[in-house]
Design a protein around this motif. Structure first.
Motif, PDB file in Angstrom:
ATOM      1  N   GLU A  94     -25.175 -15.539  39.474  1.00 33.89           N
ATOM      2  CA  GLU A  94     -24.829 -14.841  40.711  1.00 33.89           C
ATOM      3  C   GLU A  94     -25.409 -13.427  40.735  1.00 33.89           C
ATOM      4  O   GLU A  94     -25.683 -12.877  41.812  1.00 33.89           O
ATOM      5  N   ASN A  95     -25.610 -12.841  39.560  1.00 31.15           N
ATOM      6  CA  ASN A  95     -26.194 -11.504  39.463  1.00 31.15           C
ATOM      7  C   ASN A  95     -27.720 -11.523  39.365  1.00 31.15           C
ATOM      8  O   ASN A  95     -28.334 -10.468  39.178  1.00 31.15           O
ATOM      9  N   GLY A  96     -28.315 -12.729  39.470  1.00 35.55           N
ATOM     10  CA  GLY A  96     -29.763 -12.812  39.563  1.00 35.55           C
ATOM     11  C   GLY A  96     -30.493 -13.405  38.381  1.00 35.55           C
ATOM     12  O   GLY A  96     -31.727 -13.369  38.352  1.00 35.55           O
ATOM     13  N   ALA A  97     -29.788 -13.968  37.405  1.00 31.80           N
ATOM     14  CA  ALA A  97     -30.465 -14.553  36.245  1.00 31.80           C
ATOM     15  C   ALA A  97     -31.352 -15.722  36.669  1.00 31.80           C
ATOM     16  O   ALA A  97     -30.925 -16.595  37.421  1.00 31.80           O
ATOM     17  N   ASP A  98     -32.582 -15.705  36.173  1.00 32.64           N
ATOM     18  CA  ASP A  98     -33.516 -16.805  36.397  1.00 32.64           C
ATOM     19  C   ASP A  98     -33.483 -17.808  35.251  1.00 32.64           C
ATOM     20  O   ASP A  98     -33.925 -18.942  35.393  1.00 32.64           O
ATOM     21  N   GLU A  99     -32.975 -17.359  34.101  1.00 32.28           N
ATOM     22  CA  GLU A  99     -32.930 -18.192  32.906  1.00 32.28           C
ATOM     23  C   GLU A  99     -31.649 -17.881  32.141  1.00 32.28           C
ATOM     24  O   GLU A  99     -31.149 -16.753  32.170  1.00 32.28           O
ATOM     25  N   ILE A 100     -31.140 -18.892  31.462  1.00 34.72           N
ATOM     26  CA  ILE A 100     -29.917 -18.771  30.664  1.00 34.72           C
ATOM     27  C   ILE A 100     -30.200 -19.227  29.237  1.00 34.72           C
ATOM     28  O   ILE A 100     -30.703 -20.328  29.019  1.00 34.72           O
ATOM     29  N   ASP A 101     -29.906 -18.358  28.273  1.00 39.71           N
ATOM     30  CA  ASP A 101     -29.995 -18.706  26.853  1.00 39.71           C
ATOM     31  C   ASP A 101     -28.570 -18.678  26.289  1.00 39.71           C
ATOM     32  O   ASP A 101     -28.005 -17.597  26.106  1.00 39.71           O
ATOM     33  N   TYR A 102     -27.985 -19.846  26.028  1.00 40.77           N
ATOM     34  CA  TYR A 102     -26.613 -19.838  25.512  1.00 40.77           C
ATOM     35  C   TYR A 102     -26.589 -20.276  24.050  1.00 40.77           C
ATOM     36  O   TYR A 102     -27.402 -21.078  23.619  1.00 40.77           O
ATOM     37  N   VAL A 103     -25.631 -19.718  23.319  1.00 45.40           N
ATOM     38  CA  VAL A 103     -25.471 -20.060  21.911  1.00 45.40           C
ATOM     39  C   VAL A 103     -24.489 -21.222  21.806  1.00 45.40           C
ATOM     40  O   VAL A 103     -23.345 -21.123  22.270  1.00 45.40           O
ATOM     41  N   LEU A 104     -24.936 -22.320  21.218  1.00 43.79           N
ATOM     42  CA  LEU A 104     -24.029 -23.459  21.070  1.00 43.79           C
ATOM     43  C   LEU A 104     -22.938 -23.138  20.050  1.00 43.79           C
ATOM     44  O   LEU A 104     -23.025 -22.171  19.294  1.00 43.79           O
ATOM     45  N   HIS A 105     -21.912 -23.962  20.026  1.00 42.05           N
ATOM     46  CA  HIS A 105     -20.782 -23.763  19.119  1.00 42.05           C
ATOM     47  C   HIS A 105     -21.188 -24.273  17.728  1.00 42.05           C
ATOM     48  O   HIS A 105     -21.083 -25.457  17.433  1.00 42.05           O
ATOM     49  N   VAL A 106     -21.652 -23.355  16.904  1.00 45.33           N
ATOM     50  CA  VAL A 106     -22.193 -23.723  15.590  1.00 45.33           C
ATOM     51  C   VAL A 106     -21.144 -24.420  14.729  1.00 45.33           C
ATOM     52  O   VAL A 106     -21.433 -25.409  14.036  1.00 45.33           O
ATOM     53  N   GLY A 107     -19.910 -23.930  14.762  1.00 39.91           N
ATOM     54  CA  GLY A 107     -18.857 -24.538  13.953  1.00 39.91           C
ATOM     55  C   GLY A 107     -18.619 -25.989  14.304  1.00 39.91           C
ATOM     56  O   GLY A 107     -18.453 -26.845  13.422  1.00 39.91           O
ATOM     57  N   LYS A 108     -18.598 -26.289  15.608  1.00 35.77           N
ATOM     58  CA  LYS A 108     -18.404 -27.682  16.044  1.00 35.77           C
ATOM     59  C   LYS A 108     -19.549 -28.566  15.564  1.00 35.77           C
ATOM     60  O   LYS A 108     -19.333 -29.712  15.155  1.00 35.77           O
ATOM     61  N   LEU A 109     -20.768 -28.027  15.603  1.00 36.02           N
ATOM     62  CA  LEU A 109     -21.914 -28.798  15.127  1.00 36.02           C
ATOM     63  C   LEU A 109     -21.785 -29.083  13.638  1.00 36.02           C
ATOM     64  O   LEU A 109     -22.022 -30.203  13.183  1.00 36.02           O
ATOM     65  N   LYS A 136     -31.761 -22.720  28.200  1.00 35.16           N
ATOM     66  CA  LYS A 136     -32.181 -22.728  26.797  1.00 35.16           C
ATOM     67  C   LYS A 136     -30.937 -22.788  25.919  1.00 35.16           C
ATOM     68  O   LYS A 136     -29.959 -22.078  26.166  1.00 35.16           O
ATOM     69  N   VAL A 137     -31.001 -23.618  24.886  1.00 39.80           N
ATOM     70  CA  VAL A 137     -29.886 -23.787  23.952  1.00 39.80           C
ATOM     71  C   VAL A 137     -30.268 -23.160  22.617  1.00 39.80           C
ATOM     72  O   VAL A 137     -31.244 -23.575  21.982  1.00 39.80           O
ATOM     73  N   ILE A 138     -29.502 -22.162  22.180  1.00 35.36           N
ATOM     74  CA  ILE A 138     -29.772 -21.487  20.911  1.00 35.36           C
ATOM     75  C   ILE A 138     -29.001 -22.193  19.804  1.00 35.36           C
ATOM     76  O   ILE A 138     -27.772 -22.283  19.844  1.00 35.36           O
ATOM     77  N   PHE A 139     -29.732 -22.671  18.793  1.00 36.46           N
ATOM     78  CA  PHE A 139     -29.121 -23.411  17.685  1.00 36.46           C
ATOM     79  C   PHE A 139     -28.553 -22.503  16.590  1.00 36.46           C
ATOM     80  O   PHE A 139     -27.583 -22.829  15.959  1.00 36.46           O
ATOM     81  N   GLU A 140     -29.198 -21.407  16.289  1.00 36.10           N
ATOM     82  CA  GLU A 140     -28.926 -20.539  15.137  1.00 36.10           C
ATOM     83  C   GLU A 140     -29.132 -21.313  13.836  1.00 36.10           C
ATOM     84  O   GLU A 140     -28.224 -21.606  13.058  1.00 36.10           O
ATOM     85  N   ASN A 141     -30.405 -21.645  13.607  1.00 35.57           N
ATOM     86  CA  ASN A 141     -30.787 -22.543  12.516  1.00 35.57           C
ATOM     87  C   ASN A 141     -30.461 -22.038  11.116  1.00 35.57           C
ATOM     88  O   ASN A 141     -30.335 -22.831  10.189  1.00 35.57           O
ATOM     89  N   CYS A 142     -30.322 -20.727  10.949  1.00 41.76           N
ATOM     90  CA  CYS A 142     -30.053 -20.189   9.607  1.00 41.76           C
ATOM     91  C   CYS A 142     -28.737 -20.701   9.037  1.00 41.76           C
ATOM     92  O   CYS A 142     -28.542 -20.688   7.820  1.00 41.76           O
ATOM     93  N   TYR A 143     -27.834 -21.165   9.899  1.00 40.34           N
ATOM     94  CA  TYR A 143     -26.542 -21.677   9.446  1.00 40.34           C
ATOM     95  C   TYR A 143     -26.507 -23.206   9.377  1.00 40.34           C
ATOM     96  O   TYR A 143     -25.468 -23.781   9.053  1.00 40.34           O
ATOM     97  N   LEU A 144     -27.628 -23.842   9.700  1.00 40.40           N
ATOM     98  CA  LEU A 144     -27.651 -25.298   9.817  1.00 40.40           C
ATOM     99  C   LEU A 144     -28.522 -25.947   8.755  1.00 40.40           C
ATOM    100  O   LEU A 144     -29.517 -25.377   8.316  1.00 40.40           O
TER     101      LEU A 144
END
Length: 234
Positions: A94-109, A136-144
């Motif tokens: 709503e504030n104008g974002a053209d792209e979304i990068d969200y961090v997935l729930h690493v603990g659940k994974l 875009k989905v951020i994995f945070e691979n250093c913990y995986l």
């Protein structure tokens, strides 16, 4: 870099379009974001990557340019509930974002709760699709583990976000060529890969592209683009 020309035979303009020019620092000021947006417009970067509260500000700074505004959601830990992530996503759009990068729930994974990861991804990607916004989905691979990275990538292959992304840059490690290759091999051409976190020199950047990354998240985009221009002009 020495020796032969890089395998990445892009023009400087094409190379610049790889970059999500980044400032996610907690202490960044409006002046810093003005500088970030000015650099993105001057160099022709694809996007500025910022925390969601700066979305409206950066959208205003980038008015009249083709540079996207990308909002980081549940950043950097991913440890908010799905309703909160969805609310932040909608607010950013709503504030104008053209792209979304969200961090997935690493603990659940890591607990093997693939149903949760799938539900979360589908819900956020659906909102982005509805509004014509890149996801875009951020994995945070250093913990995986490698198997966990592959599991998340297989879910992405099913749900089809626009990109899967290696890292926030705020974890214990960033992008690696090995992880980019694994992610790309798993999703094939159905989902793109973004490398982020620690991409600060040209050799590393080109290696990520060679491995299959189609976006690079970096706060060193200006230096990397100038280094690329100098290198191909040798």
């Amino acid at each position: 870099m020495e020796g032969t020309k890089p395998k990445c035979e892009l023009t400087v303009a094409q190379f610049a379009k790889l970059f999500d020019h980044t400032n996610l620092k907690a202490y960044a000021t409006d002046e810093d974001f003005q500088k970030l947006c000015r650099e993105a417009a001057d160099y022709g970067f694809r996007m500025v990557a910022i925390n969601s509260c700066q979305t409206k500000l950066c959208k205003e700074y980038l008015k009249g340019t083709d540079v996207h505004v990308g909002a980081a959601i549940s950043f950097p830990l991913g440890q908010t509930t799905l309703p909160v992530k969805l609310a932040e996503t909608v607010d950013a759009i709503e504030n104008g974002a053209d792209e979304i990068d969200y961090v997935l729930h690493v603990g659940k994974l890591k607990m093997g709760d693939t149903d949760y990861i799938r539900e979360e991804m589908r819900a956020i990607v659906d909102v982005c699709r509805k509004h014509g916004v890149i996801s875009k989905v951020i994995f945070e691979n250093c913990y995986l583990t490698k198997e966990e990275i592959k599991t998340a990538a297989l879910i992405a292959k099913e749900v089809r976000p626009d990109f899967i992304k290696t890292s926030t840059g705020f974890g214990t490690g960033g992008a690696t060529v090995e992880d980019v290759q694994l992610m790309k091999e798993t999703v094939g051409d159905l989902v793109k890969v973004k490398a982020a976190g620690g991409v600060r020199d040209l050799e590393t950047c080109l290696a990520m592209v060679e491995a299959g990354a189609e976006r690079i998240g970096s706060s060193s985009s200006v230096a990397l683009t100038e280094a690329y221009q100098a290198y191909i002009n040798k």
